[in-house]
Write a protein that holds these residues in place. Structure first.
Motif, PDB file in Angstrom:
ATOM      1  N   ASP A  45     -33.247 -48.260   0.085  1.00 19.99           N
ATOM      2  CA  ASP A  45     -33.449 -48.166   1.534  1.00 19.99           C
ATOM      3  C   ASP A  45     -34.248 -46.917   1.892  1.00 19.99           C
ATOM      4  O   ASP A  45     -35.068 -46.950   2.811  1.00 19.99           O
ATOM      5  N   GLN A  46     -34.030 -45.813   1.177  1.00 17.95           N
ATOM      6  CA  GLN A  46     -34.791 -44.589   1.442  1.00 17.95           C
ATOM      7  C   GLN A  46     -36.282 -44.817   1.218  1.00 17.95           C
ATOM      8  O   GLN A  46     -37.106 -44.263   1.949  1.00 17.95           O
ATOM      9  N   ARG A  47     -36.629 -45.622   0.247  1.00 19.45           N
ATOM     10  CA  ARG A  47     -38.044 -45.943   0.009  1.00 19.45           C
ATOM     11  C   ARG A  47     -38.635 -46.708   1.188  1.00 19.45           C
ATOM     12  O   ARG A  47     -39.846 -46.738   1.367  1.00 19.45           O
ATOM     13  N   ARG A  48     -37.783 -47.353   1.975  1.00 19.95           N
ATOM     14  CA  ARG A  48     -38.228 -48.087   3.170  1.00 19.95           C
ATOM     15  C   ARG A  48     -38.157 -47.212   4.423  1.00 19.95           C
ATOM     16  O   ARG A  48     -38.335 -47.696   5.527  1.00 19.95           O
ATOM     17  N   GLY A  49     -37.892 -45.920   4.244  1.00 20.82           N
ATOM     18  CA  GLY A  49     -37.857 -45.002   5.376  1.00 20.82           C
ATOM     19  C   GLY A  49     -36.546 -44.997   6.128  1.00 20.82           C
ATOM     20  O   GLY A  49     -36.508 -44.652   7.309  1.00 20.82           O
ATOM     21  N   ILE A  50     -35.475 -45.363   5.464  1.00 19.21           N
ATOM     22  CA  ILE A  50     -34.151 -45.368   6.094  1.00 19.21           C
ATOM     23  C   ILE A  50     -33.291 -44.314   5.406  1.00 19.21           C
ATOM     24  O   ILE A  50     -33.123 -44.354   4.190  1.00 19.21           O
ATOM     25  N   LEU A  63     -27.037 -49.735  12.961  1.00 15.13           N
ATOM     26  CA  LEU A  63     -28.424 -49.327  13.176  1.00 15.13           C
ATOM     27  C   LEU A  63     -28.909 -48.611  11.928  1.00 15.13           C
ATOM     28  O   LEU A  63     -28.154 -47.862  11.306  1.00 15.13           O
ATOM     29  N   SER A  64     -30.178 -48.792  11.597  1.00 15.11           N
ATOM     30  CA  SER A  64     -30.776 -47.996  10.528  1.00 15.11           C
ATOM     31  C   SER A  64     -31.529 -46.836  11.181  1.00 15.11           C
ATOM     32  O   SER A  64     -32.149 -46.985  12.239  1.00 15.11           O
ATOM     33  N   VAL A  65     -31.447 -45.674  10.529  1.00 16.75           N
ATOM     34  CA  VAL A  65     -31.944 -44.434  11.128  1.00 16.75           C
ATOM     35  C   VAL A  65     -32.779 -43.651  10.126  1.00 16.75           C
ATOM     36  O   VAL A  65     -32.425 -43.565   8.945  1.00 16.75           O
ATOM     37  N   GLU A  66     -33.870 -43.092  10.611  1.00 16.78           N
ATOM     38  CA  GLU A  66     -34.640 -42.128   9.814  1.00 16.78           C
ATOM     39  C   GLU A  66     -34.501 -40.768  10.481  1.00 16.78           C
ATOM     40  O   GLU A  66     -34.680 -40.636  11.689  1.00 16.78           O
ATOM     41  N   TYR A  67     -34.153 -39.763   9.668  1.00 17.79           N
ATOM     42  CA  TYR A  67     -34.069 -38.378  10.127  1.00 17.79           C
ATOM     43  C   TYR A  67     -35.379 -37.670   9.798  1.00 17.79           C
ATOM     44  O   TYR A  67     -35.903 -37.796   8.688  1.00 17.79           O
ATOM     45  N   LYS A  68     -35.881 -36.906  10.743  1.00 18.44           N
ATOM     46  CA  LYS A  68     -37.005 -36.007  10.500  1.00 18.44           C
ATOM     47  C   LYS A  68     -36.655 -34.665  11.116  1.00 18.44           C
ATOM     48  O   LYS A  68     -36.124 -34.609  12.229  1.00 18.44           O
ATOM     49  N   THR A  69     -36.961 -33.603  10.406  1.00 17.08           N
ATOM     50  CA  THR A  69     -36.717 -32.255  10.896  1.00 17.08           C
ATOM     51  C   THR A  69     -38.042 -31.511  10.914  1.00 17.08           C
ATOM     52  O   THR A  69     -38.783 -31.547   9.929  1.00 17.08           O
ATOM     53  N   ALA A 100     -36.868 -48.209   9.616  1.00 14.98           N
ATOM     54  CA  ALA A 100     -35.662 -47.856  10.367  1.00 14.98           C
ATOM     55  C   ALA A 100     -35.761 -48.353  11.807  1.00 14.98           C
ATOM     56  O   ALA A 100     -36.849 -48.504  12.354  1.00 14.98           O
ATOM     57  N   ASP A 101     -34.600 -48.572  12.411  1.00 11.77           N
ATOM     58  CA  ASP A 101     -34.543 -48.944  13.825  1.00 11.77           C
ATOM     59  C   ASP A 101     -34.825 -47.748  14.735  1.00 11.77           C
ATOM     60  O   ASP A 101     -35.459 -47.875  15.767  1.00 11.77           O
ATOM     61  N   TYR A 102     -34.293 -46.583  14.317  1.00 12.00           N
ATOM     62  CA  TYR A 102     -34.368 -45.385  15.140  1.00 12.00           C
ATOM     63  C   TYR A 102     -34.893 -44.192  14.363  1.00 12.00           C
ATOM     64  O   TYR A 102     -34.657 -44.064  13.158  1.00 12.00           O
ATOM     65  N   LEU A 103     -35.564 -43.312  15.095  1.00 12.74           N
ATOM     66  CA  LEU A 103     -35.997 -42.018  14.598  1.00 12.74           C
ATOM     67  C   LEU A 103     -35.146 -40.956  15.288  1.00 12.74           C
ATOM     68  O   LEU A 103     -35.006 -40.968  16.513  1.00 12.74           O
ATOM     69  N   MET A 104     -34.560 -40.068  14.490  1.00 12.08           N
ATOM     70  CA  MET A 104     -33.859 -38.902  15.020  1.00 12.08           C
ATOM     71  C   MET A 104     -34.708 -37.695  14.622  1.00 12.08           C
ATOM     72  O   MET A 104     -34.721 -37.294  13.458  1.00 12.08           O
ATOM     73  N   TYR A 105     -35.454 -37.152  15.585  1.00  9.36           N
ATOM     74  CA  TYR A 105     -36.419 -36.084  15.321  1.00  9.36           C
ATOM     75  C   TYR A 105     -35.808 -34.757  15.754  1.00  9.36           C
ATOM     76  O   TYR A 105     -35.666 -34.486  16.945  1.00  9.36           O
TER      77      TYR A 105
END
Length: 164
Positions: A45-50, A63-69, A100-105
């Protein structure tokens, strides 16, 4: 410091960035753990940006989520929206490839988290790419390319902005 100067350009060191990113992920997990059961994504899943799966404690929806800092956003006033991950391989950046469904920036210096649907971000990506400057960030043997989107613009399209 996490970066070194290479001919006037900042070059990021992957291992150091990874360590900082993992610390930020723990902080985000803590922020959302009151509302969601958080499950770390498997490598596939991480390879898919999750990065995470959030399961609502009240509604039992996932929900699937991608974290970016982004440690520079508070200083520059811009979000770095990655369009090309590895330029030597023309590998798409997270803005184009994440499933991912959501981005948490997360902007640590401001202690803000921009919560945005990936679909919403992609609806504006071409416009942002034509309106805002592009930056190449040198890494070890390749560049990462992104568009610098003003945080005020980013905020307009976020579902919410949370303060830590």
């Amino acid at each position: 410091m996490v970066r070194s100067n290479c001919g006037g350009l900042t070059m990021y060191k992957f291992d150091e960035q990874l360590s900082k990113g993992q610390a930020a992920e723990k902080k985000l997990d803590s922020l959302f753990s009151d509302t969601y059961v958080i499950q770390e994504a498997e490598m596939e899943d991480q390879r898919r940006g999750i990065d995470r799966f959030f399961v609502s404690k009240k509604q039992n929806t996932a929900l699937s989520v991608e974290y970016k800092t982004d440690w520079r956003a508070a200083k520059t006033g811009n979000a770095f929206v990655e369009t090309v991950s590895v330029d030597t391989q023309n590998k798409p950046g997270w803005a184009k490839s994440s499933q991912a469904d959501y981005l948490m920036y997360y902007v640590p210096d401001d202690e803000l988290v921009y919560v945005m649907k990936m679909k919403k971000m992609r609806e504006h990506l071409n416009e942002w790419m034509s309106r805002y400057p592009e930056r190449k960030i040198p890494n070890q043997g390749y560049n990462t390319i992104g568009v610098l989107v003003p945080l005020k613009e980013f905020e307009k399209h976020a579902e919410q902005v949370l303060t830590l």
